[in-house]
Write an enzyme that holds these catalytic residues in place. Sequence first.
Site, PDB file in Angstrom:
ATOM      1  CG  ASN A 114      13.340  15.701   8.400  1.00 10.06           C
ATOM      2  OD1 ASN A 114      12.443  16.261   9.023  1.00 10.06           O
ATOM      3  ND2 ASN A 114      14.482  16.289   8.105  1.00 10.06           N
ATOM      4  CG  HIS A 143       8.946  10.923  13.493  1.00 11.79           C
ATOM      5  ND1 HIS A 143       8.845  12.301  13.447  1.00 11.79           N
ATOM      6  CD2 HIS A 143       8.944  10.601  14.814  1.00 11.79           C
ATOM      7  CE1 HIS A 143       8.797  12.786  14.679  1.00 11.79           C
ATOM      8  NE2 HIS A 143       8.856  11.769  15.523  1.00 11.79           N
ATOM      9  CB  CYS A 157       1.390  -9.884   9.233  1.00  9.22           C
ATOM     10  SG  CYS A 157       1.851  -9.155   7.636  1.00  9.22           S
ATOM     11  CB  CYS A 201      -1.156  -6.986   4.106  1.00  8.69           C
ATOM     12  SG  CYS A 201       0.302  -8.041   4.323  1.00  8.69           S
ATOM     13  CB  CYS A 245      -1.911 -11.177   6.987  1.00 10.56           C
ATOM     14  SG  CYS A 245      -1.787  -9.401   7.349  1.00 10.56           S
ATOM     15  N   GLY A 293      17.170  22.560  12.655  1.00 12.92           N
ATOM     16  CA  GLY A 293      15.966  22.691  11.851  1.00 12.92           C
ATOM     17  C   GLY A 293      14.720  22.083  12.441  1.00 12.92           C
ATOM     18  CB  SER A 308       9.504  24.185  15.829  1.00 12.93           C
ATOM     19  OG  SER A 308       8.602  23.097  15.675  1.00 12.93           O
TER      20      SER A 308
END
Length: 341
Positions: free
Chosen positions: A160, A177, A188, A240, A243, A280, A282
């Site tokens: 999550n 993740h 950068c 950004c 940069c 929780g 799959s």
Amino acid sequence: MSSPSTPGAGTSRAGPAADVGRWFSTAAPRPAGASAPTSARGPRLPAWGPMVGAEYGRRSPASEVTAALELLRDRPVAVLTGAGMSTGSGLPDYRGRDAVPRSPMTYQEFMGHDLARRRYWARSTVGWEQFGRARPGRAHRLLAALDPAAFPVTAVITQNVDALHAAAGSDPVIDLHGRLDRVRCQQCDALSSRAALHARLLMMNPELAARLPQLAADAAQAPDGDAEVDRTSSFRYPPCALCGGILKPDVVFFGESARRETVSAAFAALAAAEALLVLGSSLTVQSGLRFVRAAGRAGQDVVILNDGPTRADPAATLRLHGRLEDVLASWADATGAVAAR
């Protein structure tokens, strides 16, 4: 909420949290009968939605719930969690019984198409303040309380991106993740605050900012692809500031790999454990499934708790069915763990 910050901060929640899955839907509706997109790595990407033919709502008997606790008790355990962990916080899952079918946006789509980035940032700007209201649910709090009352947790490895495990008190937490409250430059690699970007996006798009409540209501009620915000092709977003590179939420998109150091930390937490507990998820995508397979190769016990089937069911030492809150509460009662309920 005037100043959204790290999800989980604060003490109250008003209304449902944003459907984050909408933010990551493909940039253009796919014609009927068209095939699912493929990533640059080759595999066809699965659409989000309930699993066809799956049995939901099943409950394991108390004897099996107790047996699972005894298997894990007083042993170091690595915990792997998925979207089902946060449904109690108002964040929808992607393949459960009530999941909304949609096709995920890929990393290649986001990076390669300005329209995809406009659509993503427009959607997330509308939903961000709602998302910031999400608070740790009972399942998050119970899991934090079980360590070490029931078993010491080497780490909570979560798929999550809502930061709710950390807000509930779990430590350490490995955000496999990434996290939605951060933004990363793709050139950068600089990290910045999503809350600060939100304020800037509102300044750059005053017409949307003025209609934010209306658009949020529209997005919450309309079928996927029909919300007015989806037609905001003129939405502006910044590069950004350091940069000029492309800014992207610091989360892993489909077709993108998790950061190497994060994966290494997750495997180290698994290696330090004697068992793996999956909550929780799959386990449809390889990102989570590989930890179950690694545990099997190492001879570690695997306990899986999920409503609905998982891709790793045959590999489980014990497979539990039911609501996470109910099973975790029974373990807390049996071990004297105390959690805010």
